[in-house]
Design an enzyme around this catalytic site. Structure first.
Site, PDB file in Angstrom:
ATOM      1  CE1 TYR A  24      -3.824  -2.235   0.024  1.00 25.38           C
ATOM      2  CE2 TYR A  24      -2.880  -3.203   2.008  1.00 25.38           C
ATOM      3  CZ  TYR A  24      -3.803  -3.230   0.987  1.00 25.38           C
ATOM      4  OH  TYR A  24      -4.710  -4.261   0.900  1.00 25.38           O
ATOM      5  CG  HIS A 101      -9.579  -1.291  -5.151  1.00 25.56           C
ATOM      6  ND1 HIS A 101     -10.184  -1.498  -3.943  1.00 25.56           N
ATOM      7  CD2 HIS A 101     -10.505  -1.557  -6.094  1.00 25.56           C
ATOM      8  CE1 HIS A 101     -11.427  -1.889  -4.141  1.00 25.56           C
ATOM      9  NE2 HIS A 101     -11.653  -1.940  -5.435  1.00 25.56           N
TER      10      HIS A 101
HETATM   11  C1  DQA Z   1      -7.808  -2.085  -1.176  1.00 21.18           C
HETATM   12  C2  DQA Z   1      -7.821  -3.521  -1.727  1.00 21.18           C
HETATM   13  C3  DQA Z   1      -8.710  -4.404  -0.876  1.00 21.18           C
HETATM   14  O1  DQA Z   1      -8.703  -5.730  -1.400  1.00 21.18           O
HETATM   15  C4  DQA Z   1      -8.215  -4.438   0.545  1.00 21.18           C
HETATM   16  O2  DQA Z   1      -9.087  -5.221   1.357  1.00 21.18           O
HETATM   17  C5  DQA Z   1      -8.016  -3.097   1.128  1.00 21.18           C
HETATM   18  C6  DQA Z   1      -7.427  -2.048   0.291  1.00 21.18           C
HETATM   19  C7  DQA Z   1      -6.798  -1.194  -1.928  1.00 21.18           C
HETATM   20  O3  DQA Z   1      -6.932   0.019  -1.819  1.00 21.18           O
HETATM   21  O4  DQA Z   1      -5.904  -1.705  -2.595  1.00 21.18           O
HETATM   22  O5  DQA Z   1      -8.259  -2.853   2.296  1.00 21.18           O
HETATM   23  O6  DQA Z   1      -9.100  -1.535  -1.344  1.00 21.18           O
END
Ligand code: DQA
Length: 157
Positions: A24, A101
């Site tokens: 992330y 995402h």
């Molecule tokens: C997310 C991707 C999702 O699968 C995950 O559960 C998240 C973050 C992303 O921003 O990449 O919490 O939404």
């Protein structure tokens, strides 16, 4: 007063910066909020940027958006893959929706490949990290300038 774009963030996104940085990134949600607001400001849009860990609160905010927002950018976190309630609330909002995402969910576990947000969204941005929030604001500016028909698809031509 013009209405804002609601930029809504779901479960665990308050932990950005410390949560799995290899996936992330190192930016915090406050950093991402600042860059989102800056991009919106440059495009003449206002944003209302929020995060909650609660599915019910996300549903409440989506209901609020129907009256108070011009569009919705939604990173629902894991609720993306589980929440029919969020899909129903998005459909009820009758606003342009962009699913967002940070990670490329399609390069990850199969359970992240299904989204209950996608059927209600005009489009999906994933895999670009924090930059995706700016891309979503740019796409939303176009959607607002060129409103979707009832079909949910952008107007032709
Ligand atoms: C997310 C991707 C999702 O699968 C995950 O559960 C998240 C973050 C992303 O921003 O990449 O919490 O939404």
């Amino acid at each position: 007063m013009s209405k804002p774009v609601f930029v809504l963030n779901g479960a665990n996104l308050n932990l950005l910066g410390v949560r799995e940085p290899a996936i992330y990134g190192a930016e915090t949600l406050a950093d991402i909020c600042r860059r989102t607001e800056a991009r919106a400001h440059a495009l003449g849009l206002k944003v209302d940027f929020r995060q909650t860990n609660s599915e019910g609160t996300l549903v409440d905010w989506l209901q609020e958006a129907r009256e108070r927002a011009v569009g919705i950018v939604l990173n629902a976190g894991a609720y993306t893959h589980t929440s029919i309630a969020i899909l129903d609330a998005l459909n009820a909002a009758e606003l342009p929706v962009i699913e967002l995402h940070l990670s490329n969910v399609f390069r990850r576990e199969p359970f992240r490949h299904n989204s209950y947000v996608s059927p209600a969204a005009q489009g999906l941005i994933c895999g670009f990290g924090p930059k995706g929030y700016e891309l979503a604001i740019e796409a939303m500016a176009d959607l607002i300038a060129r409103p979707a028909g009832r079909s949910g698809q952008p107007a032709r031509g």
